[in-house]
Design a protein around this motif. Structure first.
Motif, PDB file in Angstrom:
ATOM      1  N   GLY A 237      -0.007  10.885  -0.190  1.00 38.56           N
ATOM      2  CA  GLY A 237      -1.055  11.433   0.657  1.00 38.56           C
ATOM      3  C   GLY A 237      -0.736  11.363   2.135  1.00 38.56           C
ATOM      4  O   GLY A 237      -1.648  11.235   2.964  1.00 38.56           O
ATOM      5  N   GLY A 238       0.541  11.428   2.479  1.00 38.07           N
ATOM      6  CA  GLY A 238       0.955  11.391   3.880  1.00 38.07           C
ATOM      7  C   GLY A 238       1.066  10.006   4.462  1.00 38.07           C
ATOM      8  O   GLY A 238       1.493   9.851   5.615  1.00 38.07           O
ATOM      9  N   SER A 280      -1.607  10.604  -7.901  1.00 35.21           N
ATOM     10  CA  SER A 280      -2.054   9.218  -7.840  1.00 35.21           C
ATOM     11  C   SER A 280      -0.961   8.294  -7.306  1.00 35.21           C
ATOM     12  O   SER A 280       0.230   8.607  -7.379  1.00 35.21           O
ATOM     13  CB  SER A 280      -2.502   8.736  -9.224  1.00 35.21           C
ATOM     14  OG  SER A 280      -1.504   9.033 -10.189  1.00 35.21           O
ATOM     15  N   LEU A 281      -1.409   7.156  -6.781  1.00 37.60           N
ATOM     16  CA  LEU A 281      -0.522   6.079  -6.350  1.00 37.60           C
ATOM     17  C   LEU A 281      -0.759   4.896  -7.279  1.00 37.60           C
ATOM     18  O   LEU A 281      -1.907   4.503  -7.500  1.00 37.60           O
ATOM     19  CB  LEU A 281      -0.814   5.684  -4.902  1.00 37.60           C
ATOM     20  CG  LEU A 281      -0.053   4.474  -4.365  1.00 37.60           C
ATOM     21  CD1 LEU A 281       1.443   4.770  -4.269  1.00 37.60           C
ATOM     22  CD2 LEU A 281      -0.601   4.057  -2.996  1.00 37.60           C
ATOM     23  N   TRP A 282       0.319   4.329  -7.818  1.00 37.63           N
ATOM     24  CA  TRP A 282       0.201   3.266  -8.805  1.00 37.63           C
ATOM     25  C   TRP A 282       0.758   1.949  -8.288  1.00 37.63           C
ATOM     26  O   TRP A 282       1.776   1.920  -7.593  1.00 37.63           O
ATOM     27  CB  TRP A 282       0.946   3.656 -10.080  1.00 37.63           C
ATOM     28  CG  TRP A 282       0.248   4.731 -10.855  1.00 37.63           C
ATOM     29  CD1 TRP A 282       0.149   6.050 -10.524  1.00 37.63           C
ATOM     30  CD2 TRP A 282      -0.487   4.567 -12.071  1.00 37.63           C
ATOM     31  NE1 TRP A 282      -0.593   6.718 -11.462  1.00 37.63           N
ATOM     32  CE2 TRP A 282      -0.991   5.839 -12.426  1.00 37.63           C
ATOM     33  CE3 TRP A 282      -0.750   3.484 -12.903  1.00 37.63           C
ATOM     34  CZ2 TRP A 282      -1.741   6.041 -13.571  1.00 37.63           C
ATOM     35  CZ3 TRP A 282      -1.497   3.683 -14.054  1.00 37.63           C
ATOM     36  CH2 TRP A 282      -1.993   4.955 -14.379  1.00 37.63           C
ATOM     37  N   ASP A 294      -6.647   8.131  -3.773  1.00 41.24           N
ATOM     38  CA  ASP A 294      -6.741   8.312  -2.324  1.00 41.24           C
ATOM     39  C   ASP A 294      -6.161   7.139  -1.532  1.00 41.24           C
ATOM     40  O   ASP A 294      -6.207   7.140  -0.297  1.00 41.24           O
ATOM     41  CB  ASP A 294      -8.199   8.539  -1.901  1.00 41.24           C
ATOM     42  CG  ASP A 294      -9.116   7.377  -2.286  1.00 41.24           C
ATOM     43  OD1 ASP A 294      -8.610   6.329  -2.756  1.00 41.24           O
ATOM     44  OD2 ASP A 294     -10.345   7.514  -2.107  1.00 41.24           O
ATOM     45  N   GLY A 295      -5.615   6.139  -2.211  1.00 40.76           N
ATOM     46  CA  GLY A 295      -5.056   4.979  -1.534  1.00 40.76           C
ATOM     47  C   GLY A 295      -6.094   3.941  -1.146  1.00 40.76           C
ATOM     48  O   GLY A 295      -5.739   2.891  -0.611  1.00 40.76           O
TER      49      GLY A 295
END
Length: 306
Positions: A237-238, A280-282, A294-295
């Motif tokens: 997400g940047g 997604s971030l895992w 969204d972090g």
């Protein structure tokens, strides 16, 4: 019968609805038995399998059928697909991976799969059974090694935009002109790396070390936030995130500091490795799996495998 207690090690995610997790069974690990448990979720169904070796990493090929590639520390490659499974070696030569000269990281970068590890070996997958040495000028042959050397982290956007980092603070970058050794501002082991949204690299290491830069221009981020070792680094997400065994941090927008991430209220989950997927971030801790879209808001995942 449910699995006995597990410790998670790696993850490879296509989406939150399809992903693969590696783990070890605590009792077997304590007895020093080489093995890896592979857990997978697809279309709402959990499945499991086991390898007799320790896997250093796994990645999905950039193909329609998305074969899963699992690589052992000594260079065995297991390809898992709906059409069937296969096995081959990355490099069967005397200079190839072994139990003494191990691989440490597997990454999909651009359209290619890479594996890297000790002796500063780097390999690129050419086809479904062939890998090529991708480390001309970087690999250190046995007869030339005078001290421990090797890569522990690999990141980039393509085969002509890579960063490899490892023991003794070694930093190498690759462009279309080939590999170039960079002057590193540290001699501390570097253990995690990611390419940031601005095209530079973020590299984390032991003792809270964070480096930012690109070929020929590196700086140490004096964040003062933690002295814990970093084991995960990912951009999603940047924003760029780093993780230790005790928590996750986000690089501030001006890249001048690290901001702690509150995963959720109550007892903090275990953390260690990060993986960024398309949606997604895992976070992969020894005992916990969690993800965020969204972090900021995180959700835990509990494998349901008998």
């Amino acid at each position: 019968m449910p699995f006995p207690p597990l410790t998670f090690t790696r993850i490879c995610v296509e989406t939150v609805d399809r992903f693969f997790v590696t783990a070890v069974i605590d009792e077997l690990a304590n007895d020093k038995v080489d093995h890896t448990v592979l857990l997978s979720l697809s279309e709402g169904t959990w499945t499991s399998g086991m390898f007799s070796k320790h896997m250093c990493g796994l990645a999905l090929k950039a193909t329609v059928d998305s074969d899963l590639i699992c690589v052992s520390v000594d260079g065995d490659v297991h390809a898992i697909a709906d059409s069937g499974n296969s096995k081959h070696r990355i490099d069967s030569s005397e200079q190839g991976p072994s139990q003494l000269v191990t691989l440490r990281v597997v990454r999909r970068i651009g359209e290619s799969l890479f594996a890297a590890g000790m002796a500063q070996r780097v390999y690129r997958m050419v086809d479904h059974v062939t890998w090529e040495a991708f480390d001309e000028g970087v690999f250190i042959p046995r007869e030339e090694r005078t001290e421990p050397c090797g890569f522990l982290a690999l990141a980039g956007s393509s085969e002509d935009d890579l960063c490899a980092a490892g023991l003794r603070g070694r930093l190498w970058t690759r462009s279309k002109d080939g590999w170039e050794e960079n002057c590193s501002p540290t001699n501390i082991a570097l253990t995690a790396a990611a390419i940031m949204s601005d095209g530079r690299f973020c590299v984390g290491g032991l003792l809270g070390t964070v480096l930012l830069g690109r070929a020929g221009s590196w700086s140490v981020l004096e964040h003062g936030e933690t002295k814990d070792d970093f084991w995960g680094c990912a951009t999603f997400g940047g924003k760029t995130y780093l993780s230790t065994y005790k928590g996750i941090y986000c690089l501030s927008d001006d890249q001048s500091q690290l901001l702690p991430i509150e995963l959720w209220d109550g007892s903090s989950p275990s953390t260690a490795v990060l993986h960024a997927a398309s949606d997604s971030l895992w976070s992969i801790g020894q005992k916990d799996l969690s993800y965020s879209r969204d972090g900021e808001v995180w959700q835990s995942v509990h494998p349901q495998v008998d």
